[in-house]
Design a protein around this motif. Structure first.
Motif, short mmCIF file in Angstrom:
data_model
loop_
_atom_site.label_atom_id
_atom_site.label_comp_id
_atom_site.label_asym_id
_atom_site.label_seq_id
_atom_site.Cartn_x
_atom_site.Cartn_y
_atom_site.Cartn_z
N ALA A 195 0.81 -1.23 0.29
CA ALA A 195 -0.03 0.05 0.30
C ALA A 195 0.91 1.22 -0.06
CB ALA A 195 -1.14 0.13 1.24
N LYS A 196 0.57 2.15 -0.85
CA LYS A 196 1.37 3.46 -0.80
C LYS A 196 0.71 4.46 0.25
CE LYS A 196 3.61 3.04 -5.08
NZ LYS A 196 4.62 3.37 -5.59
N THR A 197 1.41 5.23 1.07
CA THR A 197 1.03 6.24 1.86
C THR A 197 1.62 7.45 1.43
OG1 THR A 197 1.15 4.44 3.55
CG2 THR A 197 1.09 6.75 4.32
N ASN A 198 0.68 8.51 1.30
CA ASN A 198 1.25 9.78 1.00
C ASN A 198 1.93 10.36 2.23
OD1 ASN A 198 -0.24 10.85 3.03
ND2 ASN A 198 -1.94 11.52 1.78
N PRO A 199 3.03 11.26 1.60
CA PRO A 199 4.00 11.79 2.54
C PRO A 199 3.31 12.44 3.97
CG PRO A 199 4.48 12.54 0.41
CD PRO A 199 3.19 11.91 0.39
N GLU A 220 0.45 11.79 5.55
CA GLU A 220 0.25 10.45 6.34
C GLU A 220 1.26 9.76 7.08
OE1 GLU A 220 -2.25 8.03 8.78
OE2 GLU A 220 -2.88 9.91 7.43
N PHE A 221 2.16 9.59 6.16
CA PHE A 221 3.57 9.02 6.93
C PHE A 221 3.93 9.88 7.94
CE2 PHE A 221 8.18 8.92 6.88
CZ PHE A 221 8.51 7.55 7.35
N ARG A 270 2.33 11.90 9.95
CA ARG A 270 1.33 11.92 11.15
C ARG A 270 1.70 10.41 11.60
NH1 ARG A 270 -1.94 14.50 7.54
NH2 ARG A 270 -2.96 12.58 6.57
N GLU A 271 1.96 9.40 11.11
CA GLU A 271 2.21 8.29 11.73
C GLU A 271 3.60 8.27 12.42
OE1 GLU A 271 2.16 4.86 9.07
OE2 GLU A 271 -0.05 5.50 8.30
#
Length: 65
Positions: free
Chosen positions: A2-6, A8-9, A11-12
């Motif tokens: 799964a690709k995560t946008n920057p 969201e990354f 925030r994680e």
């Protein structure tokens, strides 16, 4: 995968960093002191063993004395 946008990354990452339990200044100083003590003890131990083995080898081979 799964690709995560920057965004969201990031925030994680912030959520995970918030979970970390950082040591206090006192804990860090005590840990650092213990490392130095153990390094000194190990150095003295290996110096002693090296001197004893060197003496034994010189005694057996009859050199240096």
């Amino acid at each position: 995968m799964a690709k995560t946008n920057p965004a969201e990354f990031l925030r994680e990452v912030r959520r995970e960093v918030a979970k970390v339990t950082w040591p206090t200044r006192k804990e860090t100083l005590v840990s650092t002191a213990m490392v130095f003590v153990m390094v000194i003890l190990a150095s003295v131990f290996f110096l002693t063993v090296d001197q004893i083995l060197g003496f034994g080898i010189r005694l057996i081979l009859g050199i240096g004395g």
